[in-house]
Design a protein around this motif. Structure first.
Motif, short mmCIF file in Angstrom:
data_model
loop_
_atom_site.label_atom_id
_atom_site.label_comp_id
_atom_site.label_asym_id
_atom_site.label_seq_id
_atom_site.Cartn_x
_atom_site.Cartn_y
_atom_site.Cartn_z
N ALA A 143 1.32 38.33 74.15
CA ALA A 143 2.42 38.76 73.28
C ALA A 143 2.79 37.66 72.29
O ALA A 143 3.05 37.92 71.11
CB ALA A 143 3.63 39.14 74.12
N ALA A 144 2.79 36.40 72.77
CA ALA A 144 3.10 35.28 71.88
C ALA A 144 2.05 35.14 70.78
O ALA A 144 2.37 34.84 69.63
CB ALA A 144 3.20 33.99 72.69
N LEU A 145 0.78 35.38 71.13
CA LEU A 145 -0.29 35.32 70.12
C LEU A 145 -0.10 36.38 69.07
O LEU A 145 -0.21 36.11 67.87
CB LEU A 145 -1.64 35.49 70.81
N HIS A 146 0.23 37.60 69.50
CA HIS A 146 0.44 38.68 68.53
C HIS A 146 1.62 38.38 67.62
O HIS A 146 1.56 38.63 66.41
CB HIS A 146 0.67 39.99 69.28
N ASP A 147 2.70 37.84 68.18
CA ASP A 147 3.87 37.50 67.37
C ASP A 147 3.52 36.42 66.34
O ASP A 147 3.93 36.50 65.18
CB ASP A 147 5.01 37.00 68.26
#
Length: 215
Positions: A143-147
């Motif tokens: 999720a952090a990568l996508h953000d």
């Protein structure tokens, strides 16, 4: 570890060297002296040297009781487990703990297998069980990568966040220095042609298609 001798502890090189036929798979290997492990060996070395000086004898073993080699530590292990609040544990249980810690630390599997002495990846995977906390950690990282990817895309290509699908946006070409006023659908099509993995997905290859089957 019980028959380990000081000749196998290389403080200068930073390794503990396990001799062939003394490990579970009968192969020798070297384990790095990480800081916590080095501290244990240094304390044990100081104790051993004090006993040698007092008794005037050489103690070759790393782990001993007053200079006598240890053949079993079952009672001491049970006492330690009860004191730590984890009764019923076996020493082998912590082999799995070691493997999971290596996985969590991101150690390459080939190196981790060398450290724990697994020759086959299938055996290693039996120990590298992903529990719920590891799955949650993996999902959080994804999720952090996508953000981060979305934020990088917004900063590079947009003057502001895309709040309306039909809103006119300004796209600046970093290479040519030009800018275009485009509506969202046009802008998305332009970015798909120009971008190479900025959103984490490679653009379609011209003239190439993949048929997906549900069979």
């Amino acid at each position: 570890m019980l028959p380990l001798t000081w000749a196998q502890v290389d403080f200068a090189g930073g390794f503990v060297r396990l001799e062939p036929r003394t490990t579970k798979n009968n192969e020798g290997r070297a384990f790095p002296l990480i800081p916590d492990l080095r501290a244990v060996f240094e304390r044990q070395r100081a104790l051993t040297e004090a006993l040698q000086a007092a008794g005037g004898r050489i103690i070759p073993w790393v782990f001993h009781r007053e200079g006598v080699p240890i053949h079993s530590f079952r009672r001491a292990w049970i006492t330690a487990c009860n004191a730590a609040g984890v009764p019923g544990r076996l020493p082998h249980d912590f082999r799995r703990t070691a493997v999971r810690n290596l996985e969590r630390a991101g150690v390459p599997r080939s190196a981790a297998m060398k450290l724990v002495g697994h020759k086959k990846e299938a055996i290693y995977r039996r120990y590298a069980i992903a529990d719920e906390s590891m799955l949650r950690e993996a999902a959080a990282k994804l999720a952090a990568l996508h953000d981060a990817q979305r934020e990088a895309l917004r900063k590079v290509y947009f003057e502001g966040p895309l709040k309306s699908f039909d809103k006119v946006q300004t796209w600046s070409d970093p290479a040519g220095g030009s800018s275009l006023k485009l509506r969202a659908p046009q802008l998305v099509g332009t970015l798909r042609k120009k971008m190479v993995g900025r959103d984490g997905i490679e653009p379609p290859t011209p003239g190439f298609s993949v048929l997906c089957s549900t069979n």
